[in-house]
Design a protein around this motif. Structure first.
Motif, PDB file in Angstrom:
ATOM      1  N   THR A   1       0.865  -1.178   0.000  1.00 27.96           N
ATOM      2  CA  THR A   1       0.000   0.000   0.000  1.00 27.96           C
ATOM      3  C   THR A   1       0.902   1.228   0.000  1.00 27.96           C
ATOM      4  OG1 THR A   1      -0.128   0.196   2.411  1.00 27.96           O
ATOM      5  CG2 THR A   1      -1.783  -1.181   1.347  1.00 27.96           C
TER       6      THR A   1
ATOM      7  N   CYS B   1      -0.720  -4.042  -5.497  1.00 26.14           N
ATOM      8  CA  CYS B   1      -0.476  -2.770  -4.825  1.00 26.14           C
ATOM      9  C   CYS B   1      -1.722  -1.898  -4.920  1.00 26.14           C
ATOM     10  CB  CYS B   1       0.704  -2.058  -5.484  1.00 26.14           C
ATOM     11  SG  CYS B   1       0.976  -0.409  -4.791  1.00 26.14           S
ATOM     12  N   ILE B   2      -2.093  -1.343  -3.787  1.00 24.60           N
ATOM     13  CA  ILE B   2      -3.203  -0.393  -3.768  1.00 24.60           C
ATOM     14  C   ILE B   2      -2.669   0.960  -3.312  1.00 24.60           C
ATOM     15  CG2 ILE B   2      -5.484   0.170  -2.849  1.00 24.60           C
ATOM     16  CD1 ILE B   2      -5.801  -2.871  -2.245  1.00 24.60           C
ATOM     17  N   SER B   3      -2.928   1.981  -4.140  1.00 25.30           N
ATOM     18  CA  SER B   3      -2.506   3.344  -3.794  1.00 25.30           C
ATOM     19  C   SER B   3      -3.701   4.124  -3.303  1.00 25.30           C
ATOM     20  CB  SER B   3      -1.949   4.066  -5.025  1.00 25.30           C
ATOM     21  OG  SER B   3      -0.784   3.451  -5.490  1.00 25.30           O
TER      22      SER B   3
ATOM     23  N   PHE C   1     -10.167   2.045   3.476  1.00 22.18           N
ATOM     24  CA  PHE C   1      -8.934   1.391   3.048  1.00 22.18           C
ATOM     25  C   PHE C   1      -8.721   0.086   3.822  1.00 22.18           C
ATOM     26  CE2 PHE C   1      -4.305   2.505   1.692  1.00 22.18           C
ATOM     27  CZ  PHE C   1      -4.369   1.501   0.745  1.00 22.18           C
TER      28      PHE C   1
ATOM     29  N   LEU D   1      -8.432  -3.563   2.125  1.00 21.83           N
ATOM     30  CA  LEU D   1      -7.227  -4.355   2.300  1.00 21.83           C
ATOM     31  C   LEU D   1      -7.545  -5.727   2.897  1.00 21.83           C
ATOM     32  CD1 LEU D   1      -4.326  -3.912   1.701  1.00 21.83           C
ATOM     33  CD2 LEU D   1      -4.011  -2.867   3.938  1.00 21.83           C
TER      34      LEU D   1
END
Ligand code: HPA
Length: 276
Positions: free
Chosen positions: A110, A228-230, A260, A264
């Motif tokens: 992240t 991947c999380i932005s 978030f 996640l």
């Protein structure tokens, strides 16, 4: 295993025999996710691990937390180090190699990022589909450890397509909007100039940050399945008229925290559905 990785792993193994399935990196202001770990097995401060890099940035803790999210064994990096802190690229990716050596097959990254894409307002969550690493050194430079991975690893699908589609589906199920985009890592620590952001836009970057790509390259080299999380914490320089600040990045991180966390948690659970 290279000597430095082995020393770190030996130290951790002197404390626990926990074998993680997934590794998790929590970016700026996202450390609260550690509360989502259902059952903590152990916590190891980075400063106790021989040769391990320790973050100097406010908003970043520095410890591994090992435990279970549902029944998935995870090792969670509560805080990471950045290239701009003065660490070498090889030091920046050392934690990845250690988590891989402990047994992690999946890597969930992240980060906080500046939005270049005109649709990205602060609070937007973006699943990274590809990256641009052209402006930072490659962490695989130097002798190659063939036991970790090949000399010339392919970078076509760094962010695993199957994992991405499972995460997209999980986000839809949770009713959480999730964009898809290209992340570009710059060295920092200064934010970009508006002219630099225009260059990044032309070459296809949707968002910009100061982390992730080096780690993703090392993880891909080591055969991990990566996602991947932005979190878009601000519009990149010149996209909005306001000057950028680290405070703004931290505040946006805090505001987005509940959604978030939920995303996640759902993303990590896709590990159970993953078909090899
Ligand atoms: N630029 C670089 N890194 C960042 C930004 C940005 O605008 N926002 C959060 N991290």
């Amino acid at each position: 295993m290279n000597k430095i990785v082995k020393e770190c792993v030996d130290y951790i193994r002197s404390i626990t025999d926990f074998t993680p399935r997934a590794a998790l990196i929590l970016g700026s202001g996202l450390g609260a996710f550690t509360q989502e770990i259902d059952h903590v097995v152990c916590t190891i401060p980075y400063k106790n691990i021989p040769g391990f890099p320790v973050s100097t940035v406010s908003g970043h803790n520095g410890r591994f937390i090992m435990g279970y999210i549902d029944d998935i064994p995870v090792v969670c990096m509560d805080g990471r180090v950045h290239y701009y802190e003065g660490y070498t690229p090889q030091e920046v990716v050392l934690p990845i190699r250690v988590m891989r050596a402990l047994g992690a097959e999946f890597l969930f990254i992240t980060n906080a990022a500046g939005g270049i894409h005109s649709d990205y307002v602060p609070g937007t969550l973006v699943l990274v589909r590809d990256h641009i690493s052209l402006f930072v050194p490659n962490p695989l430079q130097g002798p190659n450890d063939q036991r970790i991975g090949t000399r010339f690893p392919d970078m076509t699908d760094v962010y695993d397509p199957h994992l991405r589609s499972l995460i997209q589906r999980a986000a839809e199920y949770e009713d959480i909007p999730l964009e898809t985009g290209v992340y570009c890592q710059l060295s920092g620590p200064s934010y970009e100039s508006p002219a630099e952001i225009q260059v990044l836009k032309v070459i296809g970057a949707d968002m910009v940050g100061m982390s992730t790509v080096m780690e993703a390259i090392a993880a891909k080299h080591a055969g991990m399945k990566i996602s991947c999380i932005s979190l878009i914490t601000n519009m990149a320089a010149g996209i909005s008229a306001t000057p950028l600040s680290h405070e703004e990045v931290k505040v946006a991180g805090l505001q987005a925290e509940p959604v978030f966390k939920r995303l996640l948690r759902a993303a990590i659970q896709t590990v159970k559905e993953y078909k090899w």
